[in-house]
Scaffold this motif. Sequence first.
Motif, PDB file in Angstrom:
ATOM      1  N   MET A  21       0.806  -1.222   0.000  1.00 41.88           N
ATOM      2  CA  MET A  21       0.000   0.000   0.000  1.00 41.88           C
ATOM      3  C   MET A  21       0.839   1.272   0.000  1.00 41.88           C
ATOM      4  SD  MET A  21      -3.233  -1.107   2.421  1.00 41.88           S
ATOM      5  CE  MET A  21      -2.263  -1.697   3.824  1.00 41.88           C
ATOM      6  N   THR A  22       2.092   1.176  -0.428  1.00 41.88           N
ATOM      7  CA  THR A  22       2.960   2.348  -0.467  1.00 41.88           C
ATOM      8  C   THR A  22       3.525   2.586  -1.862  1.00 41.88           C
ATOM      9  OG1 THR A  22       5.045   1.205   0.027  1.00 41.88           O
ATOM     10  CG2 THR A  22       3.682   1.891   1.916  1.00 41.88           C
ATOM     11  N   VAL A  23       3.889   3.842  -2.100  1.00 42.14           N
ATOM     12  CA  VAL A  23       4.754   4.232  -3.215  1.00 42.14           C
ATOM     13  C   VAL A  23       6.049   4.722  -2.597  1.00 42.14           C
ATOM     14  CG1 VAL A  23       5.124   5.891  -5.082  1.00 42.14           C
ATOM     15  CG2 VAL A  23       2.875   4.836  -4.774  1.00 42.14           C
ATOM     16  N   ARG A  24       7.167   4.232  -3.106  1.00 38.52           N
ATOM     17  CA  ARG A  24       8.472   4.634  -2.570  1.00 38.52           C
ATOM     18  C   ARG A  24       9.336   5.213  -3.680  1.00 38.52           C
ATOM     19  NH1 ARG A  24       9.245   1.248   2.676  1.00 38.52           N
ATOM     20  NH2 ARG A  24       7.209   0.227   2.808  1.00 38.52           N
ATOM     21  N   VAL A  25      10.110   6.220  -3.320  1.00 38.07           N
ATOM     22  CA  VAL A  25      11.050   6.848  -4.245  1.00 38.07           C
ATOM     23  C   VAL A  25      12.450   6.504  -3.775  1.00 38.07           C
ATOM     24  CG1 VAL A  25      11.861   9.018  -5.240  1.00 38.07           C
ATOM     25  CG2 VAL A  25       9.425   8.694  -4.746  1.00 38.07           C
ATOM     26  N   TRP A  26      13.302   6.082  -4.718  1.00 35.78           N
ATOM     27  CA  TRP A  26      14.618   5.545  -4.389  1.00 35.78           C
ATOM     28  C   TRP A  26      15.722   6.235  -5.181  1.00 35.78           C
ATOM     29  CZ3 TRP A  26      14.216   1.207  -1.104  1.00 35.78           C
ATOM     30  CH2 TRP A  26      12.973   0.552  -1.076  1.00 35.78           C
ATOM     31  N   SER A  27      16.935   6.144  -4.645  1.00 40.49           N
ATOM     32  CA  SER A  27      18.153   6.351  -5.421  1.00 40.49           C
ATOM     33  C   SER A  27      18.885   5.015  -5.462  1.00 40.49           C
ATOM     34  CB  SER A  27      19.057   7.407  -4.783  1.00 40.49           C
ATOM     35  OG  SER A  27      20.341   7.386  -5.401  1.00 40.49           O
ATOM     36  N   ASP A  28      19.344   4.626  -6.645  1.00 41.42           N
ATOM     37  CA  ASP A  28      20.055   3.345  -6.750  1.00 41.42           C
ATOM     38  C   ASP A  28      21.527   3.455  -6.362  1.00 41.42           C
ATOM     39  OD1 ASP A  28      21.199   4.645  -8.883  1.00 41.42           O
ATOM     40  OD2 ASP A  28      20.733   3.095 -10.368  1.00 41.42           O
ATOM     41  N   GLY A  29      21.970   4.638  -5.962  1.00 46.88           N
ATOM     42  CA  GLY A  29      23.345   4.816  -5.503  1.00 46.88           C
ATOM     43  C   GLY A  29      24.352   5.070  -6.592  1.00 46.88           C
ATOM     44  N   SER A  30      23.933   5.061  -7.846  1.00 45.93           N
ATOM     45  CA  SER A  30      24.884   5.192  -8.950  1.00 45.93           C
ATOM     46  C   SER A  30      25.456   6.599  -9.058  1.00 45.93           C
ATOM     47  CB  SER A  30      24.216   4.805 -10.267  1.00 45.93           C
ATOM     48  OG  SER A  30      23.096   5.634 -10.521  1.00 45.93           O
TER      49      SER A  30
END
Length: 341
Positions: free
Chosen positions: A267-276
Amino acid sequence: MASAMLEFRTPGYNPYAVKYSPYYDSRIAVSAAANYGIVGNGRLFILGLGPAGIQLEKGYDTNDALYDLAWSEINENQLVVASGDGSVKLYDLVTSGDFPVMNFVEHKREAFSWSPSRPTSIKTFPVGTCTYSACFSPHNPNLISCVSSDSNIRIYDLRSPVSAKYHLTTVIPAHAPPVTPVGVLAALANGQTYAGAVPSEILTHDWNKYRDTVVAAAGVDRLVRTFDIRNPTGGPLSILMGHEYAVRRLAWSPHASDVLASASYDMTVRVWSDGSAAMPPAPSQPPVIQLGQQLGLMNRHAEFVTGVDWCLFGSGGWLASAGWDQRVLVFDAHTLLPPVL
């Protein structure tokens, strides 16, 4: 964050996918199904964003559930939907009537890509297992990818000779251990060195908009992984941990090479950085699996989140999400980020 949230309800229909128009920052399409897609009809919603919030511009009813959709990139008023009866239906928003202008029927079950210029499929790629997601590379019209229930990412290259493999050039086993474990990050949930995972269904994938060989994939095991198609057996480039249930949809940002969004059954939307961006690869060093960073979380849905998409325009942060709670939400991803101290 609440002040930045726009909402539209889809009474009687549970959305499966949401897509921003590639032509207008004020238009969104949503494909949905009655009764969670188990039985019953479907509905395509065309939504407009304006001073009054989100308004219904047009709606189309279908006899079967609608599981996915895609806007045309050559006609601003056309889009296709994938139906539970195996058909692909093409709609034109400027034509009169409530019916598709074309209806393609070749699949036996839920379906994906087509060309509106001909009545039959251009190519057929037998996968041999249930295929959940398929898309063209945004960098090369000859590359088509798909992910499926057998835990593999497949890359088809139309430039390759037609053979027994039907243009299949690359197979990435998403849950296989890396060939070179040296330097592999040892900070997963239980603190153990990453050594692959039990193969499970991959439900979604997407191509990076800036790095033409990078693909992200996710599914039942809750982890988001990124891969370089040039090294199909080398394991993931990065792993993004945090979702508590299966990940249903991924979308790389069109504004930043290291940012992506995910929608999940938790039930969530998440925003990420892949670290690149923070740690670019060094050619002379052995491959290292990066542990991606969760930049933000949106938990305003009350049921499975099945769709998420970025707006191509504006300041680079607007997202639309859709879920089985019969709601479409539009929000600025910047409001999810922690405050800068």
